[in-house]
Write an enzyme that holds these catalytic residues in place. Structure first.
Site, short mmCIF file in Angstrom:
data_model
loop_
_atom_site.label_atom_id
_atom_site.label_comp_id
_atom_site.label_asym_id
_atom_site.label_seq_id
_atom_site.Cartn_x
_atom_site.Cartn_y
_atom_site.Cartn_z
N ARG A 255 0.83 -1.21 0.00
CA ARG A 255 0.00 0.00 0.00
C ARG A 255 0.86 1.26 0.00
NH1 ARG A 255 -0.83 4.75 2.63
NH2 ARG A 255 -0.44 3.71 4.62
N ASP A 256 1.51 1.54 1.09
CA ASP A 256 2.32 2.75 1.21
C ASP A 256 3.51 2.71 0.26
OD1 ASP A 256 3.05 5.20 2.24
OD2 ASP A 256 4.08 4.37 3.97
N HIS B 204 6.61 4.17 12.85
CA HIS B 204 6.72 4.21 11.38
C HIS B 204 7.79 5.23 11.02
CE1 HIS B 204 4.62 4.03 7.28
NE2 HIS B 204 5.54 4.98 7.14
N HIS C 240 10.90 6.84 8.53
CA HIS C 240 11.51 7.01 7.21
C HIS C 240 13.00 7.29 7.43
CE1 HIS C 240 7.88 7.59 4.41
NE2 HIS C 240 7.43 7.13 5.55
N CYS D 142 6.08 9.51 0.74
CA CYS D 142 4.81 10.24 0.76
C CYS D 142 4.81 11.26 -0.37
CB CYS D 142 4.62 10.95 2.09
SG CYS D 142 3.08 11.89 2.13
N ASN E 139 10.35 4.56 2.76
CA ASN E 139 10.15 3.93 4.05
C ASN E 139 11.40 3.17 4.48
OD1 ASN E 139 7.17 4.30 4.60
ND2 ASN E 139 7.06 3.34 2.60
#
Length: 322
Positions: free
Chosen positions: A35-36, A228, A230, A261, A270
């Site tokens: 997804r991300d 989460h 980065h 993003c 990520n």
């Protein structure tokens, strides 16, 4: 580990396990690649390829996977096939599968497609809420709590994402008290877990520990928290380690380091799942993931999307194989 090649021993690189005291013995890796990781890709990826990616991740040992998002195709065309993908997948019940939903309509679509857990998304800063969610901070929280109440009434667990927890490219450093207050609001609304996002990768270990302390002061247990990170400034793994010392045992990551993003200036990919697994296995922490199989999966996916993986572990181990 050694292998014999033409009669001579050759060392096969692998993390040497040396447990550190006081850390969790096992960690849940929340895989966000499908997804991300894929949502920022400009070329639309076939549904069958996405399904194979997920199935390969599960075969490599991933037990928690965020599959897709039931967002409007106008916002993220890459995820317009959410229903088709869900229909294509047949994963074991032992695998925790999650889908992101932005509003009640998205929840209705997700439930109709057979979702077992949903995630809601808010921002800790106004400018990012405007750019990413077309809302305000309060408006996004109101939408998230509405979805949460409806999902919980259906018996579904709800994961709450908070983005921009450490810094915002337009607003600067984000106060830990603001993030903690938003987290408390989401927990009170019924979310079953929280993911705290360093969307642009500016967090540092001390900042991470300060935020976790602020959440504990509001009665939010560490067992309910995921992180989460980065790796924009190379701090992701050090921030993971700091979180481990505070008792956090769930971390978001993306196979091969896929994703960024698209709405946050300066945000890079990520944290790569392979890099996270290498460190965790070196600490003697169980993840359930087979690193070699995961690297094969990330390398295969890199071929499908047409660019190489930024993961340092993938790059190093592929070089060691040749």
């Amino acid at each position: 580990m050694t292998e014999t090649v033409a009669g001579s021993p050759v060392w096969k690189p692998a993390p040497h396990r040396v447990p550190a005291p006081g850390l969790p013995t096992s960690v849940r890796i929340y895989e966000v690649g499908p997804r991300d990781g894929l949502q920022a890709e400009t070329a639309v990826i076939p549904t069958e390829t996405k399904a194979q990616f997920i199935e390969r991740l599960v075969a490599a040992g991933s037990r928690t996977v965020e599959l897709t998002s039931f967002v409007s195709p106008r916002w993220i065309p890459q995820l317009a096939d959410a229903e088709e993908l869900m229909d294509r997948l047949h994963l074991p019940d032992s695998v925790r599968t999650v889908v992101l939903v932005p509003n009640r309509k998205g929840l209705e679509r997700a439930v109709a497609a057979g979702a077992r857990e949903v995630a809601v998304f808010v921002s800790a800063t106004e400018e990012f809420a405007k750019r990413n969610l077309n809302s305000t901070v309060d408006g996004a929280i109101a939408a998230a709590t509405e979805v949460t109440a409806a999902a919980r009434a259906l018996g579904l667990p709800v994961r709450g994402y908070i983005s921009m927890c450490f810094g915002d490219p337009w607003e600067g450093t984000v106060p830990v008290e603001r993030v903690a207050d938003i987290a408390k609001t989401l927990v009170d609304s019924g979310v079953t877990s929280l993911s705290l996002g360093d969307t642009i990768g500016v967090g540092t270990p001390g900042h991470v520990l300060a935020l976790l302390d602020a959440l504990r002061e509001r009665g939010i247990p560490t067992s309910q928290i995921a992180m989460h990170f980065h790796d924009t400034y190379g701090q992701a793994l050090s921030n993971v380690y700091a979180s481990l010392t505070a008792g956090v045992s769930e971390f978001d990551s993306s196979a091969g380091g896929l994703g960024r993003c698209p709405y946050a200036k300066g945000a890079t990919g990520n944290l790569a799942t392979e890099d996270l697994v290498w460190m965790l296995h070196g600490l003697g922490i169980d993840t359930g993931i087979d690193l070699d199989s995961l690297i094969d999966t990330s390398s295969w996916m890199a071929e499908q999307i047409g660019h190489s993986s930024p993961s340092r572990v993938v790059t190093a181990l592929r070089a060691a194989r040749t």
